[in-house]
Design a protein around this motif. Structure first.
Motif, PDB file in Angstrom:
ATOM      1  N   LEU A  68     -31.675  40.874 -34.514  1.00  0.00           N
ATOM      2  CA  LEU A  68     -31.383  41.002 -35.944  1.00  0.00           C
ATOM      3  C   LEU A  68     -29.892  41.275 -36.179  1.00  0.00           C
ATOM      4  O   LEU A  68     -29.287  40.716 -37.095  1.00  0.00           O
ATOM      5  CB  LEU A  68     -32.226  42.118 -36.548  1.00  0.00           C
ATOM      6  CG  LEU A  68     -33.730  41.844 -36.657  1.00  0.00           C
ATOM      7  CD1 LEU A  68     -34.470  43.095 -37.129  1.00  0.00           C
ATOM      8  CD2 LEU A  68     -33.995  40.679 -37.612  1.00  0.00           C
ATOM      9  N   ALA A  69     -29.313  42.131 -35.347  1.00  0.00           N
ATOM     10  CA  ALA A  69     -27.887  42.437 -35.478  1.00  0.00           C
ATOM     11  C   ALA A  69     -27.034  41.193 -35.239  1.00  0.00           C
ATOM     12  O   ALA A  69     -26.054  40.946 -35.955  1.00  0.00           O
ATOM     13  CB  ALA A  69     -27.495  43.543 -34.510  1.00  0.00           C
ATOM     14  N   SER A  70     -27.413  40.406 -34.253  1.00  0.00           N
ATOM     15  CA  SER A  70     -26.687  39.169 -33.959  1.00  0.00           C
ATOM     16  C   SER A  70     -26.780  38.198 -35.125  1.00  0.00           C
ATOM     17  O   SER A  70     -25.783  37.567 -35.518  1.00  0.00           O
ATOM     18  CB  SER A  70     -27.254  38.511 -32.695  1.00  0.00           C
ATOM     19  OG  SER A  70     -27.175  39.380 -31.586  1.00  0.00           O
ATOM     20  N   LEU A  71     -27.977  38.074 -35.689  1.00  0.00           N
ATOM     21  CA  LEU A  71     -28.188  37.170 -36.820  1.00  0.00           C
ATOM     22  C   LEU A  71     -27.331  37.580 -38.016  1.00  0.00           C
ATOM     23  O   LEU A  71     -26.657  36.735 -38.622  1.00  0.00           O
ATOM     24  CB  LEU A  71     -29.668  37.166 -37.199  1.00  0.00           C
ATOM     25  CG  LEU A  71     -30.076  36.253 -38.358  1.00  0.00           C
ATOM     26  CD1 LEU A  71     -29.766  34.799 -38.030  1.00  0.00           C
ATOM     27  CD2 LEU A  71     -31.555  36.424 -38.675  1.00  0.00           C
ATOM     28  N   VAL A  72     -27.336  38.865 -38.328  1.00  0.00           N
ATOM     29  CA  VAL A  72     -26.537  39.365 -39.451  1.00  0.00           C
ATOM     30  C   VAL A  72     -25.051  39.166 -39.187  1.00  0.00           C
ATOM     31  O   VAL A  72     -24.289  38.759 -40.082  1.00  0.00           O
ATOM     32  CB  VAL A  72     -26.846  40.852 -39.710  1.00  0.00           C
ATOM     33  CG1 VAL A  72     -25.836  41.459 -40.680  1.00  0.00           C
ATOM     34  CG2 VAL A  72     -28.260  41.016 -40.253  1.00  0.00           C
ATOM     35  N   ALA A  73     -24.615  39.444 -37.969  1.00  0.00           N
ATOM     36  CA  ALA A  73     -23.198  39.282 -37.626  1.00  0.00           C
ATOM     37  C   ALA A  73     -22.753  37.836 -37.819  1.00  0.00           C
ATOM     38  O   ALA A  73     -21.681  37.571 -38.391  1.00  0.00           O
ATOM     39  CB  ALA A  73     -22.954  39.723 -36.188  1.00  0.00           C
ATOM     40  N   TYR A  74     -23.575  36.894 -37.365  1.00  0.00           N
ATOM     41  CA  TYR A  74     -23.209  35.482 -37.514  1.00  0.00           C
ATOM     42  C   TYR A  74     -23.220  35.038 -38.975  1.00  0.00           C
ATOM     43  O   TYR A  74     -22.417  34.185 -39.381  1.00  0.00           O
ATOM     44  CB  TYR A  74     -24.138  34.603 -36.682  1.00  0.00           C
ATOM     45  CG  TYR A  74     -23.696  34.477 -35.243  1.00  0.00           C
ATOM     46  CD1 TYR A  74     -22.479  33.886 -34.922  1.00  0.00           C
ATOM     47  CD2 TYR A  74     -24.492  34.966 -34.203  1.00  0.00           C
ATOM     48  CE1 TYR A  74     -22.054  33.788 -33.607  1.00  0.00           C
ATOM     49  CE2 TYR A  74     -24.078  34.860 -32.881  1.00  0.00           C
ATOM     50  CZ  TYR A  74     -22.856  34.276 -32.598  1.00  0.00           C
ATOM     51  OH  TYR A  74     -22.436  34.177 -31.285  1.00  0.00           O
ATOM     52  N   ILE A  75     -24.106  35.613 -39.771  1.00  0.00           N
ATOM     53  CA  ILE A  75     -24.120  35.285 -41.200  1.00  0.00           C
ATOM     54  C   ILE A  75     -22.833  35.770 -41.863  1.00  0.00           C
ATOM     55  O   ILE A  75     -22.227  35.062 -42.680  1.00  0.00           O
ATOM     56  CB  ILE A  75     -25.360  35.910 -41.882  1.00  0.00           C
ATOM     57  CG1 ILE A  75     -26.628  35.199 -41.417  1.00  0.00           C
ATOM     58  CG2 ILE A  75     -25.232  35.822 -43.408  1.00  0.00           C
ATOM     59  CD1 ILE A  75     -27.906  35.832 -41.920  1.00  0.00           C
ATOM     60  N   ILE A  76     -22.389  36.976 -41.499  1.00  0.00           N
ATOM     61  CA  ILE A  76     -21.135  37.508 -42.041  1.00  0.00           C
ATOM     62  C   ILE A  76     -19.953  36.643 -41.607  1.00  0.00           C
ATOM     63  O   ILE A  76     -19.065  36.313 -42.407  1.00  0.00           O
ATOM     64  CB  ILE A  76     -20.918  38.962 -41.590  1.00  0.00           C
ATOM     65  CG1 ILE A  76     -22.010  39.873 -42.162  1.00  0.00           C
ATOM     66  CG2 ILE A  76     -19.539  39.462 -42.031  1.00  0.00           C
ATOM     67  CD1 ILE A  76     -21.962  41.297 -41.629  1.00  0.00           C
ATOM     68  N   VAL A  77     -19.931  36.274 -40.326  1.00  0.00           N
ATOM     69  CA  VAL A  77     -18.850  35.437 -39.807  1.00  0.00           C
ATOM     70  C   VAL A  77     -18.838  34.082 -40.518  1.00  0.00           C
ATOM     71  O   VAL A  77     -17.773  33.565 -40.886  1.00  0.00           O
ATOM     72  CB  VAL A  77     -18.993  35.234 -38.285  1.00  0.00           C
ATOM     73  CG1 VAL A  77     -17.988  34.197 -37.785  1.00  0.00           C
ATOM     74  CG2 VAL A  77     -18.790  36.548 -37.551  1.00  0.00           C
ATOM     75  N   MET A  78     -20.026  33.512 -40.728  1.00  0.00           N
ATOM     76  CA  MET A  78     -20.111  32.203 -41.373  1.00  0.00           C
ATOM     77  C   MET A  78     -19.609  32.254 -42.813  1.00  0.00           C
ATOM     78  O   MET A  78     -18.847  31.379 -43.260  1.00  0.00           O
ATOM     79  CB  MET A  78     -21.544  31.683 -41.343  1.00  0.00           C
ATOM     80  CG  MET A  78     -21.708  30.280 -41.897  1.00  0.00           C
ATOM     81  SD  MET A  78     -23.372  29.605 -41.665  1.00  0.00           S
ATOM     82  CE  MET A  78     -23.436  29.473 -39.861  1.00  0.00           C
ATOM     83  N   ALA A  79     -20.010  33.288 -43.559  1.00  0.00           N
ATOM     84  CA  ALA A  79     -19.561  33.422 -44.948  1.00  0.00           C
ATOM     85  C   ALA A  79     -18.049  33.617 -45.016  1.00  0.00           C
ATOM     86  O   ALA A  79     -17.361  33.008 -45.853  1.00  0.00           O
ATOM     87  CB  ALA A  79     -20.281  34.596 -45.610  1.00  0.00           C
ATOM     88  N   SER A  80     -17.527  34.469 -44.124  1.00  0.00           N
ATOM     89  CA  SER A  80     -16.077  34.724 -44.109  1.00  0.00           C
ATOM     90  C   SER A  80     -15.298  33.488 -43.696  1.00  0.00           C
ATOM     91  O   SER A  80     -14.245  33.172 -44.281  1.00  0.00           O
ATOM     92  CB  SER A  80     -15.763  35.881 -43.151  1.00  0.00           C
ATOM     93  OG  SER A  80     -16.467  37.046 -43.507  1.00  0.00           O
ATOM     94  N   SER A  81     -15.800  32.761 -42.702  1.00  0.00           N
ATOM     95  CA  SER A  81     -15.123  31.551 -42.227  1.00  0.00           C
ATOM     96  C   SER A  81     -15.162  30.445 -43.280  1.00  0.00           C
ATOM     97  O   SER A  81     -14.203  29.683 -43.430  1.00  0.00           O
ATOM     98  CB  SER A  81     -15.770  31.058 -40.933  1.00  0.00           C
ATOM     99  OG  SER A  81     -15.646  32.030 -39.917  1.00  0.00           O
ATOM    100  N   PHE A  82     -16.263  30.376 -44.003  1.00  0.00           N
ATOM    101  CA  PHE A  82     -16.363  29.383 -45.072  1.00  0.00           C
ATOM    102  C   PHE A  82     -15.306  29.645 -46.149  1.00  0.00           C
ATOM    103  O   PHE A  82     -14.644  28.721 -46.630  1.00  0.00           O
ATOM    104  CB  PHE A  82     -17.761  29.409 -45.697  1.00  0.00           C
ATOM    105  CG  PHE A  82     -17.960  28.401 -46.798  1.00  0.00           C
ATOM    106  CD1 PHE A  82     -18.189  27.067 -46.501  1.00  0.00           C
ATOM    107  CD2 PHE A  82     -17.922  28.801 -48.126  1.00  0.00           C
ATOM    108  CE1 PHE A  82     -18.363  26.127 -47.513  1.00  0.00           C
ATOM    109  CE2 PHE A  82     -18.090  27.869 -49.149  1.00  0.00           C
ATOM    110  CZ  PHE A  82     -18.316  26.532 -48.850  1.00  0.00           C
ATOM    111  N   ALA A  83     -15.139  30.926 -46.506  1.00  0.00           N
ATOM    112  CA  ALA A  83     -14.109  31.290 -47.480  1.00  0.00           C
ATOM    113  C   ALA A  83     -12.719  30.944 -46.953  1.00  0.00           C
ATOM    114  O   ALA A  83     -11.864  30.429 -47.693  1.00  0.00           O
ATOM    115  CB  ALA A  83     -14.205  32.780 -47.796  1.00  0.00           C
ATOM    116  N   LEU A  84     -12.486  31.207 -45.658  1.00  0.00           N
ATOM    117  CA  LEU A  84     -11.195  30.884 -45.041  1.00  0.00           C
ATOM    118  C   LEU A  84     -10.912  29.394 -45.084  1.00  0.00           C
ATOM    119  O   LEU A  84      -9.806  28.967 -45.445  1.00  0.00           O
ATOM    120  CB  LEU A  84     -11.187  31.375 -43.591  1.00  0.00           C
ATOM    121  CG  LEU A  84      -9.986  30.968 -42.729  1.00  0.00           C
ATOM    122  CD1 LEU A  84      -8.703  31.565 -43.276  1.00  0.00           C
ATOM    123  CD2 LEU A  84     -10.200  31.391 -41.278  1.00  0.00           C
TER     124      LEU A  84
END
Length: 293
Positions: A68-84
């Motif tokens: 679950l922690a890995s899934l949440v971490a990747y979701i955060i990374v994906m949202a941040s990278s999309f904004a970038l």
């Protein structure tokens, strides 16, 4: 100093094998990227993923929390990278997936084994499994420009990851003769992928490398922050927390370049990201390990 040397021992073969591909192209020899991509992504890498998952041993409770922690971490990374990517006005198909999914396999797994032992290796495989499922479903969907989800689900990599996760969950194992065969097939994936990377580097432009450097730095910052937040959110112990941070912060994987080639995205900037982020990892991975150990 010992930590730096150990990381260099892991990363040095990456550059040596890439140099083989680089020299091969410069000597004018033929290298069919399309054939190599199909071989690795259809046969070798799926075998590598399945065997790695099947052989992992981890407690069910720790498995659930880290997953679950890995899934949440990747979701955060994906949202941040999309904004970038949007702010930098870059192509989403080309840049988003490489910025999100790192080299958790051929760099993250051995690094976790060295730094945290067998227990750390088991945790690292869990993060690797989450990455693989997301990378070869959502990631492939992004790189291919959308289209039918059926095509994504039919990817051998996805099937191998899900099957490996099932074997891990149930504690099943294939017969020894089959396991040895699958392991042997999987072992050819890493050198082939790295040589293919060298072929791509031989065709890189200076602009691609300049852009890749600053993107790689931002990627590390996003990944470390996201994994730290996720680990604290789920209250992970020190070892799985450290493994999660290291795994998600690994440099861009060679498979990102192969996927770009396979689905017609712009593969040259992706190759630049692979090279730049791997070079930077020689510096930042020892620093991360020194902080989390």
């Amino acid at each position: 100093m010992n930590m730096i040397l150990s990381v260099l021992n892991i990363t040095a073969p990456v550059f040596l094998l890439a140099a083989v591909g680089f020299i091969w192209v410069k000597l004018g020899f033929e290298y069919r990227v399309e054939f190599v991509t199909r071989l690795t992504m259809t046969l070798s890498v799926p075998c590598l993923i399945f065997v790695a998952l099947m052989k992992t041993e981890i407690e069910p409770e720790a498995l659930a929390a880290l997953t679950l922690a890995s899934l949440v971490a990747y979701i955060i990374v994906m949202a941040s990278s999309f904004a970038l990517v949007k702010l930098a006005k870059l192509d989403v198909r080309t840049f988003l997936a490489p910025l999100v999914f790192g080299n958790t396999g051929n760099l993250g797994l051995p690094l976790a084994l060295f730094a945290f032992g067998e227990d750390g290796f088991g945790y690292a495989v869990v993060v690797f499994a989450v990455m693989a499922i997301m990378s070869f479903t959502i990631g492939v969907w992004i790189v291919s420009g959308g289209g039918s989800l059926k095509r994504v689900v039919q990817e051998p990599l996805v099937g191998a990851t899900l099957l490996g996760a099932l074997f891990l969950w149930q504690g099943w194992e294939t017969p020894m003769v089959l396991t040895n065969t699958l392991e042997l097939i999987g072992q050819m994936a890493i050198p082939i992928m790295l040589i293919t990377l060298g072929v791509a580097v031989a065709r890189l432009e200076t602009k691609a490398m300049t852009q890749a450097m600053w993107l790689s730095v931002v990627k590390v910052i996003i990944c470390v922050a996201a994994s730290w937040v996720a680990a604290n959110w789920f209250g992970l112990d020190s070892v799985p927390t450290a493994v999660l941070i290291v795994q998600i912060a690994t440099p861009v994987a060679v498979t990102s370049y192969l996927l770009a080639e396979k689905y017609g995205a712009d593969a040259q900037p992706v190759a630049g990201l692979v090279v730049a982020s791997t070079l930077l990892s020689v510096v930042y991975l020892p620093l991360i390990l020194a902080f989390v150990i």
